[in-house]
Design a protein around this motif. Structure first.
Motif, PDB file in Angstrom:
ATOM      1  N   ASN A   1       0.839  -1.201   0.000  1.00 25.52           N
ATOM      2  CA  ASN A   1       0.000   0.000   0.000  1.00 25.52           C
ATOM      3  C   ASN A   1       0.871   1.247   0.000  1.00 25.52           C
ATOM      4  O   ASN A   1       1.356   1.691   1.040  1.00 25.52           O
ATOM      5  N   THR A   2       1.086   1.824  -1.170  1.00 27.15           N
ATOM      6  CA  THR A   2       1.954   2.994  -1.266  1.00 27.15           C
ATOM      7  C   THR A   2       1.315   4.245  -0.665  1.00 27.15           C
ATOM      8  O   THR A   2       2.025   5.152  -0.235  1.00 27.15           O
ATOM      9  N   LYS A   3      -0.017   4.302  -0.624  1.00 26.58           N
ATOM     10  CA  LYS A   3      -0.688   5.485  -0.077  1.00 26.58           C
ATOM     11  C   LYS A   3      -0.459   5.602   1.425  1.00 26.58           C
ATOM     12  O   LYS A   3      -0.211   6.691   1.943  1.00 26.58           O
ATOM     13  N   THR A   4      -0.543   4.492   2.138  1.00 28.63           N
ATOM     14  CA  THR A   4      -0.289   4.542   3.580  1.00 28.63           C
ATOM     15  C   THR A   4       1.206   4.637   3.870  1.00 28.63           C
ATOM     16  O   THR A   4       1.616   5.239   4.862  1.00 28.63           O
ATOM     17  N   LYS A   5       2.035   4.047   3.003  1.00 31.48           N
ATOM     18  CA  LYS A   5       3.484   4.207   3.185  1.00 31.48           C
ATOM     19  C   LYS A   5       3.887   5.678   3.128  1.00 31.48           C
ATOM     20  O   LYS A   5       4.816   6.118   3.823  1.00 31.48           O
ATOM     21  N   ALA A   6       3.182   6.452   2.299  1.00 30.23           N
ATOM     22  CA  ALA A   6       3.499   7.876   2.153  1.00 30.23           C
ATOM     23  C   ALA A   6       3.187   8.668   3.421  1.00 30.23           C
ATOM     24  O   ALA A   6       3.634   9.814   3.563  1.00 30.23           O
ATOM     25  N   LEU A   7       2.458   8.055   4.372  1.00 26.23           N
ATOM     26  CA  LEU A   7       2.129   8.723   5.634  1.00 26.23           C
ATOM     27  C   LEU A   7       3.179   8.457   6.713  1.00 26.23           C
ATOM     28  O   LEU A   7       3.079   8.998   7.815  1.00 26.23           O
ATOM     29  N   ILE A   8       4.179   7.630   6.398  1.00 32.16           N
ATOM     30  CA  ILE A   8       5.163   7.197   7.389  1.00 32.16           C
ATOM     31  C   ILE A   8       6.492   7.909   7.170  1.00 32.16           C
ATOM     32  O   ILE A   8       6.962   8.050   6.044  1.00 32.16           O
ATOM     33  N   GLY A   9       7.098   8.353   8.263  1.00 32.94           N
ATOM     34  CA  GLY A   9       8.481   8.788   8.246  1.00 32.94           C
ATOM     35  C   GLY A   9       9.293   7.764   9.017  1.00 32.94           C
ATOM     36  O   GLY A   9       8.963   7.458  10.160  1.00 32.94           O
ATOM     37  N   TYR A  10      10.320   7.207   8.395  1.00 36.79           N
ATOM     38  CA  TYR A  10      11.091   6.137   9.035  1.00 36.79           C
ATOM     39  C   TYR A  10      12.536   6.578   9.218  1.00 36.79           C
ATOM     40  O   TYR A  10      13.204   6.978   8.257  1.00 36.79           O
ATOM     41  N   VAL A  11      13.021   6.498  10.450  1.00 33.51           N
ATOM     42  CA  VAL A  11      14.406   6.861  10.775  1.00 33.51           C
ATOM     43  C   VAL A  11      15.090   5.610  11.326  1.00 33.51           C
ATOM     44  O   VAL A  11      14.904   5.251  12.491  1.00 33.51           O
ATOM     45  N   PRO A  12      15.882   4.911  10.494  1.00 28.10           N
ATOM     46  CA  PRO A  12      16.519   3.671  10.949  1.00 28.10           C
ATOM     47  C   PRO A  12      17.653   3.940  11.928  1.00 28.10           C
ATOM     48  O   PRO A  12      18.169   5.056  12.015  1.00 28.10           O
ATOM     49  N   GLN A  13      18.026   2.895  12.659  1.00 28.71           N
ATOM     50  CA  GLN A  13      19.133   3.028  13.604  1.00 28.71           C
ATOM     51  C   GLN A  13      20.439   3.299  12.878  1.00 28.71           C
ATOM     52  O   GLN A  13      21.246   4.134  13.292  1.00 28.71           O
ATOM     53  N   GLU A  14      20.661   2.602  11.777  1.00 25.01           N
ATOM     54  CA  GLU A  14      21.858   2.847  10.974  1.00 25.01           C
ATOM     55  C   GLU A  14      21.650   4.110  10.141  1.00 25.01           C
ATOM     56  O   GLU A  14      20.582   4.316   9.568  1.00 25.01           O
ATOM     57  N   LEU A  15      22.668   4.949  10.066  1.00 20.09           N
ATOM     58  CA  LEU A  15      22.549   6.197   9.319  1.00 20.09           C
ATOM     59  C   LEU A  15      22.341   5.911   7.835  1.00 20.09           C
ATOM     60  O   LEU A  15      23.103   5.163   7.218  1.00 20.09           O
ATOM     61  N   ALA A  16      21.290   6.510   7.266  1.00 18.51           N
ATOM     62  CA  ALA A  16      20.991   6.351   5.841  1.00 18.51           C
ATOM     63  C   ALA A  16      21.308   7.666   5.142  1.00 18.51           C
ATOM     64  O   ALA A  16      20.418   8.415   4.734  1.00 18.51           O
ATOM     65  N   LEU A  17      22.605   7.973   5.041  1.00 21.11           N
ATOM     66  CA  LEU A  17      23.055   9.255   4.500  1.00 21.11           C
ATOM     67  C   LEU A  17      24.154   9.026   3.464  1.00 21.11           C
ATOM     68  O   LEU A  17      24.894   8.044   3.539  1.00 21.11           O
ATOM     69  N   TYR A  18      24.275   9.965   2.511  1.00 18.06           N
ATOM     70  CA  TYR A  18      25.391   9.971   1.576  1.00 18.06           C
ATOM     71  C   TYR A  18      26.481  10.881   2.139  1.00 18.06           C
ATOM     72  O   TYR A  18      26.316  12.095   2.221  1.00 18.06           O
ATOM     73  N   GLN A  19      27.590  10.258   2.531  1.00 16.98           N
ATOM     74  CA  GLN A  19      28.631  10.970   3.254  1.00 16.98           C
ATOM     75  C   GLN A  19      29.308  12.068   2.422  1.00 16.98           C
ATOM     76  O   GLN A  19      29.778  13.065   2.969  1.00 16.98           O
ATOM     77  N   ASP A  20      29.374  11.895   1.112  1.00 15.07           N
ATOM     78  CA  ASP A  20      30.085  12.873   0.284  1.00 15.07           C
ATOM     79  C   ASP A  20      29.179  14.024  -0.161  1.00 15.07           C
ATOM     80  O   ASP A  20      29.648  14.954  -0.825  1.00 15.07           O
ATOM     81  N   LEU A  21      27.903  13.970   0.206  1.00 13.71           N
ATOM     82  CA  LEU A  21      26.988  15.070  -0.089  1.00 13.71           C
ATOM     83  C   LEU A  21      26.812  15.948   1.138  1.00 13.71           C
ATOM     84  O   LEU A  21      27.070  15.534   2.269  1.00 13.71           O
TER      85      LEU A  21
END
Length: 264
Positions: A24-44
């Protein structure tokens, strides 16, 4: 399973009144998810990271740039927005990780141990941000091993051990479940023996002890009966100089329910 990455074996997930599953992409769009592992691009930079994820949410042009700037202010990184993430402290990276979860204005924000490995100042900043978001109406699901964080943030707490929900409820409900009494510490001027005898007969008082000018009490529902305790002291011809109420904490509840110290 709540995020929708893994199919659940049983039960239901409802978000904003709508049934939710992994497709269900419509309900997924209502969620903000912050994982324990950093999900970042280090060079940006922080701004570039936010802009990339904003576009994944369909936020582009002026709207996307405005949202990126808003989030940078919210997480306190506006003045460091154009620096590469590789030069960030652990706390700054954690705050940016949370910022990515806020881009889509989520109705439900899921935070997986967001303060793990950060310095005390950054940790306090993160906790203040979570409190502010909750006050603005965002539902927050917060996982942590730090009981003081649960005490500070959560309206309801679930205690999970080895994959099983041991108990769930408000802080007060959990404490009442294990039958813990509050501790009341009084500093008193007057005839202490007379005061202790009078308090021993007071309602909800389970134990009286202490030495010198101090009277230690174990009381059921201390905050509700505290005015009555002051009246009892006054009736015994004494005066209360100071009073402190210590309620049982969630760590004591965890130990009672699991028989173990806090662990992974």
């Amino acid at each position: 399973m709540i995020v929708g990455v893994v199919e659940r074996d049983e039960g239901t997930v409802v978000i904003d009144g709508r049934p939710h599953d992994a497709r269900n992409t419509k309900t997924k769009a209502l969620i903000g998810y912050v994982p324990q592992e950093l999900a970042l691009y280090q060079d940006l930079t922080a701004r570039q990271n936010l802009w990339f994820f904003a576009q994944l949410h369909g936020l582009r042009g002026r709207q996307g740039k405005s949202k990126v700037s808003e989030v940078l202010e919210t997480i306190g990184l506006a003045d460091r927005a154009d620096e590469a993430v590789s030069g960030y402290s652990g706390g700054m990276a954690r705050r940016l990780n949370i910022g990515i979860g806020l881009l889509n204005r989520p109705r439900l924000l899921i935070l997986d141990e967001p303060t793990a490995g950060v310095d005390p100042q950054s940790r306090n900043s993160i906790l203040e941000s979570v409190q502010r978001l909750a006050a603005e109406g965002v539902a927050v699901l917060y996982t942590t091993h730090y009981m003081e964080e649960a005490e500070r943030l959560c309206d309801r707490v679930g205690i999970v051990d080895l994959g099983q929900m041991k108990a769930e409820g408000t802080r007060r409900e959990l404490v009442d479940m294990v039958g813990e009494n509050d501790q009341v510490l009084l500093q008193v001027d007057g005839d202490l023996d007379r005061v202790r005898r009078a308090l021993a007969d007071a309602p909800q008082v389970r134990q009286v002890s202490g030495e010198g000018s101090r009277v230690d009490l174990l009381v059921e529902g201390a905050r509700a009966v505290l005015p009555r305790l002051f009246e009892v002291v006054a009736g015994a011809g004494a005066a209360v100089r100071s009073a402190e109420v210590r309620e049982p904490d969630l760590e004591a509840v965890f130990l009672h329910l699991t028989g173990k110290a806090l662990r992974d």
